[in-house]
Design an enzyme around this catalytic site. Structure first.
Site, PDB file in Angstrom:
ATOM      1  N   ARG A  87       0.845  -1.187   0.000  1.00  0.00           N
ATOM      2  CA  ARG A  87       0.000   0.000   0.000  1.00  0.00           C
ATOM      3  C   ARG A  87       0.878   1.234   0.000  1.00  0.00           C
ATOM      4  O   ARG A  87       1.916   1.276   0.671  1.00  0.00           O
ATOM      5  CB  ARG A  87      -0.927   0.020   1.227  1.00  0.00           C
ATOM      6  CG  ARG A  87      -1.987   1.121   1.117  1.00  0.00           C
ATOM      7  CD  ARG A  87      -3.002   1.057   2.226  1.00  0.00           C
ATOM      8  NE  ARG A  87      -2.550   1.709   3.439  1.00  0.00           N
ATOM      9  CZ  ARG A  87      -3.365   2.250   4.351  1.00  0.00           C
ATOM     10  NH1 ARG A  87      -4.679   2.222   4.178  1.00  0.00           N
ATOM     11  NH2 ARG A  87      -2.878   2.790   5.435  1.00  0.00           N
ATOM     12  N   GLU A 133      -9.501   6.124   6.132  1.00  0.00           N
ATOM     13  CA  GLU A 133     -10.335   6.081   7.332  1.00  0.00           C
ATOM     14  C   GLU A 133     -11.427   7.147   7.278  1.00  0.00           C
ATOM     15  O   GLU A 133     -11.444   8.111   8.028  1.00  0.00           O
ATOM     16  CB  GLU A 133      -9.479   6.215   8.594  1.00  0.00           C
ATOM     17  CG  GLU A 133      -8.576   5.011   8.815  1.00  0.00           C
ATOM     18  CD  GLU A 133      -7.825   5.025  10.133  1.00  0.00           C
ATOM     19  OE1 GLU A 133      -7.512   3.959  10.669  1.00  0.00           O
ATOM     20  OE2 GLU A 133      -7.530   6.146  10.642  1.00  0.00           O
ATOM     21  N   GLU A 152      -5.396  -1.880   7.526  1.00  0.00           N
ATOM     22  CA  GLU A 152      -4.338  -1.467   8.455  1.00  0.00           C
ATOM     23  C   GLU A 152      -4.389  -2.365   9.683  1.00  0.00           C
ATOM     24  O   GLU A 152      -5.463  -2.589  10.247  1.00  0.00           O
ATOM     25  CB  GLU A 152      -4.515  -0.012   8.913  1.00  0.00           C
ATOM     26  CG  GLU A 152      -4.350   1.020   7.828  1.00  0.00           C
ATOM     27  CD  GLU A 152      -4.419   2.445   8.374  1.00  0.00           C
ATOM     28  OE1 GLU A 152      -4.312   2.620   9.608  1.00  0.00           O
ATOM     29  OE2 GLU A 152      -4.596   3.359   7.566  1.00  0.00           O
TER      30      GLU A 152
END
Length: 414
Positions: free
Chosen positions: A113, A203, A313
């Site tokens: 990522r 997020e 994550e």
């Protein structure tokens, strides 16, 4: 992960208002057509027609008989160039000096990522650095997960500032998001490092591009229309940039073990017809509940929305020591719900990763896609902002000297 500054233990993790209570946040969900929309996979509306690539992107949620091997095993290594510039060198479990991306690839990783900011402080991951990281990832045999923050610096549930110089009215900002995303994805493809998974914001539990796309403004309203308009613009741009090669779109929130919060968010996302392929979650045991709660939530999401899940994550402490002596966000006073099973030791960290693998491989239909460790290479040497500390240096998969820890075995295929 939110910007790792000293205030992060509170980290606005209650942006939905129910992180600790488990109660459904912000009232009742708008979910009248949820089951129909989930079955259809969603279609881009609100003025953004679905591209051919979008129509071709299909969910794996009903695929039967898939291998129990995780299809996605990787890490976010966005700080890597800065750490190397600071003199950090990495060694694998055998003690051989290698680059971090080659160490995780050698352990079995499939994806890397890459975070990208619009105009960050000098040296941090702008587009040019992100493209360079992608070239390195490809040479190591890794596919790309692209994580644009749609901000000049850290974006998370506590803040999502519009980049300086971008429009601040909804119509112009919507078009800017589409064209920026299209051009960004197109540049990755043009250099031979196409994006495999596109993460639409970082997020995004409380919205993006504040104040325009702030989901819960201070007046107590909910701005789903503005928020989802911006999401659809970015998703449309990503598909336009990918062209016929296509990509998968992930929506990423920070509610790993929080079932009611996850339902609230994705019930509304589905009701507002946002097209996406993967449910992405952050899972940090110190903030997001127990492993049992994580398992319950992931399995519920697959069943409820007909989408596969990815832990976008994850990290866990291997020590409570502080590598740079300037403070860490996870200390001996932190709440780790499974600390008796997984102490803050190299072996405990490895055990936690193995337990997460077991949860993911046990999700029916192969719909637990896998995990992405967050900045496992972030050993002491680079601060979260210029001149600051490295407050996550005990959450890495390398010790303070850069030598790999046993948890990197979690990248293996079987």
């Amino acid at each position: 992960m939110p910007s790792p500054h000293p205030s992060q233990p509170t980290r606005a993790r209650d942006a939905l208002g129910s992180a600790e209570t488990g109660e459904s946040p912000r009232g009742q969900s708008r979910i009248g057509r949820r089951s129909v929309l989930a079955a259809a996979g969603g279609i881009a509306l609100a003025g953004f027609a679905a591209s051919p690539a979008s129509a071709a992107a299909t969910t794996t949620a009903t695929t039967a008989g898939r291998s129990r091997a995780l299809s996605i095993r990787g890490a976010d290594l966005s700080f890597l160039p800065q750490l190397e510039e600071a003199g950090v060198r990495y060694r694998d479990l055998a003690g051989r000096v290698r680059t971090a991306e080659r160490i995780i690839a050698g352990a079995g990783a499939t994806h890397q990522r890459i975070r990208v900011w619009v105009d960050p402080p000098e040296g941090y991951t702008d587009k040019a650095r992100a493209l360079a990281l992608a070239r390195r990832a490809k040479r190591a045999g890794l596919k790309i997960v692209l994580d644009p923050h749609f901000s000049d610096f850290w974006a998370d549930p506590g803040k999502q500032p519009i980049p300086a110089g971008w429009p601040t009215d909804l119509p112009a900002l919507t078009e800017k998001v589409r064209t920026y995303t299209r051009d960004l994805v197109r540049e990755f493809a043009a250099q031979g490092t196409p994006v495999d998974i596109f993460q639409m914001g970082n997020e995004i539990t409380a919205g993006i591009l504040w104040p325009v796309g702030k989901l819960y403004p201070d007046d107590g309203t909910q701005r789903w229309s503005e928020f989802t308009t911006l999401l659809k613009a970015g998703i449309t741009g990503a598909h336009q940039g990918a062209g016929r090669a296509g990509l998968k779109v992930m929506l990423h929130i920070d509610r790993g073990g929080k079932l009611d919060d996850t339902r609230w968010f994705f019930d509304n996302i589905t009701e507002w017809d946002v097209p996406f392929d993967i449910i992405g979650q952050s899972y940090y045991a110190m903030w997001h509940g127990s492993l049992a709660q994580l398992k319950e939530n992931l399995e519920d999401s697959v069943s409820r929305y007909g989408k596969p899940v990815l832990l976008a994550e994850i990290s866990y402490p291997w020590t409570f020591e502080d590598g740079d002596g300037r403070g860490n966000i996870v200390t001996a006073d932190s709440e780790l719900p499974d600390i008796d099973r997984f102490p803050a030791t190299p072996a405990g960290q490895a055990g936690l990763f193995e337990a997460v693998r077991d949860i993911l491989t046990g999700i029916p239909g192969g719909n637990g896609l896998g995990f992405l460790a967050w900045e496992p290479e972030w050993v002491p040497g680079v601060g979260w902002e210029p001149g600051a500390e490295a407050p996550n240096d005990n959450l890495t998969q390398f010790d303070f000297t850069g030598r790999a820890l046993p948890s990197i075995k979690a990248y293996r295929r079987p």
